[in-house]
Design a protein around this motif. Structure first.
Motif, mmCIF file in Angstrom:
data_model
loop_
_atom_site.group_PDB
_atom_site.id
_atom_site.type_symbol
_atom_site.label_atom_id
_atom_site.label_comp_id
_atom_site.label_asym_id
_atom_site.label_seq_id
_atom_site.Cartn_x
_atom_site.Cartn_y
_atom_site.Cartn_z
ATOM 1 N N ALA A 50 42.025 28.099 61.163
ATOM 2 C CA ALA A 50 42.447 26.795 61.687
ATOM 3 C C ALA A 50 41.417 25.724 61.336
ATOM 4 N N GLU A 51 40.146 26.071 61.455
ATOM 5 C CA GLU A 51 39.081 25.135 61.109
ATOM 6 C C GLU A 51 39.124 24.790 59.616
ATOM 7 N N ARG A 52 39.351 25.796 58.772
ATOM 8 C CA ARG A 52 39.418 25.565 57.331
ATOM 9 C C ARG A 52 40.605 24.677 56.973
ATOM 10 N N LYS A 101 38.680 35.328 66.256
ATOM 11 C CA LYS A 101 37.679 34.557 65.518
ATOM 12 C C LYS A 101 38.203 34.217 64.118
ATOM 13 N N SER A 127 40.651 31.364 64.375
ATOM 14 C CA SER A 127 39.994 30.072 64.621
ATOM 15 C C SER A 127 39.284 29.569 63.357
ATOM 16 N N LEU A 128 38.731 30.481 62.559
ATOM 17 C CA LEU A 128 38.106 30.069 61.301
ATOM 18 C C LEU A 128 39.148 29.521 60.316
ATOM 19 N N ARG A 175 41.897 22.389 58.863
ATOM 20 C CA ARG A 175 41.515 21.017 59.251
ATOM 21 C C ARG A 175 40.587 20.399 58.218
ATOM 22 N N GLU A 176 39.617 21.195 57.717
ATOM 23 C CA GLU A 176 38.691 20.690 56.705
ATOM 24 C C GLU A 176 39.428 20.273 55.435
ATOM 25 N N THR A 207 47.246 23.940 64.927
ATOM 26 C CA THR A 207 46.440 24.403 66.053
ATOM 27 C C THR A 207 46.109 25.885 65.851
ATOM 28 N N VAL A 208 45.233 26.395 66.681
ATOM 29 C CA VAL A 208 44.874 27.814 66.622
ATOM 30 C C VAL A 208 46.106 28.666 66.902
#
Length: 172
Positions: A13-15, A7, A10-11, A17-18, A56-57
């Motif tokens: 990776a999301e950050r 988790k 993935s957080l 991207r943001e 990517t993750v």
């Protein structure tokens, strides 16, 4: 509430991207030769390109695992790892001492000097914990130690900055 490594990755990776973080990707030059039945040939060249791609993750997981390996190697070597504002990791020496072994009829045992991992929280991490405590005071139903786990909710907050440049959060 706990976050697993999966988790957490993935957080991150999301950050990334943001924030628009991208990794460089290079496509080498390719030349293709095409010929027909009459023996005519033509060469087509695809130019070299330097592009960027989103992390990517799996990329983040590799980066995260590499960071942990480096951190462990440093602590194994006695090097202090300091992330300013977050905290520092090191190996702390404990002095040897005597203990009484109750299984061996009260004989004294000598425990040699040994090392334990030590983490010291930095200013920003201590401030984040303090802000969490203030948030829990405003929302006592989320207090830890209850029988029922509260469901995950999206907590909205804004990050403010003081005149000194320190950041703090305001929960909505």
């Amino acid at each position: 509430m706990e976050i697993t490594k999966k988790k957490f990755v993935s957080l991150v990776a999301e950050r990334l991207r943001e924030k628009g973080a991208r990794k460089p990707v290079s496509i080498p030059k390719h030349t293709f030769r095409i010929s027909d039945e009459d023996g005519n040939t033509s060469d087509f060249t695809i130019k070299e390109r330097n592009k960027t791609a989103v992390y990517t993750v799996d990329d983040v997981a590799t980066i995260f695992e590499s960071c942990l390996e480096i951190l462990l190697d440093c602590v194994r070597s006695g090097v202090v790892v300091n992330f300013i504002g977050f905290g520092s990791f090191r190996a702390k020496k404990h002095r040897g001492h005597l203990v009484r072994d109750v299984n061996a009829h009260g004989e004294d045992l000598v425990i040699e000097d040994y090392y334990v991992p030590k983490f010291t929280a930095g200013k920003h991490l201590r401030l984040a914990a303090k802000m969490y405590g203030l948030y829990l005071k405003e929302h006592p139903e989320l207090e830890e130690g209850e029988d029922d786990e509260p469901e995950e909710e999206n907590v909205e907050y804004t990050v403010k900055e003081t005149e000194d440049g320190d950041q703090y959060c305001l929960w909505k």
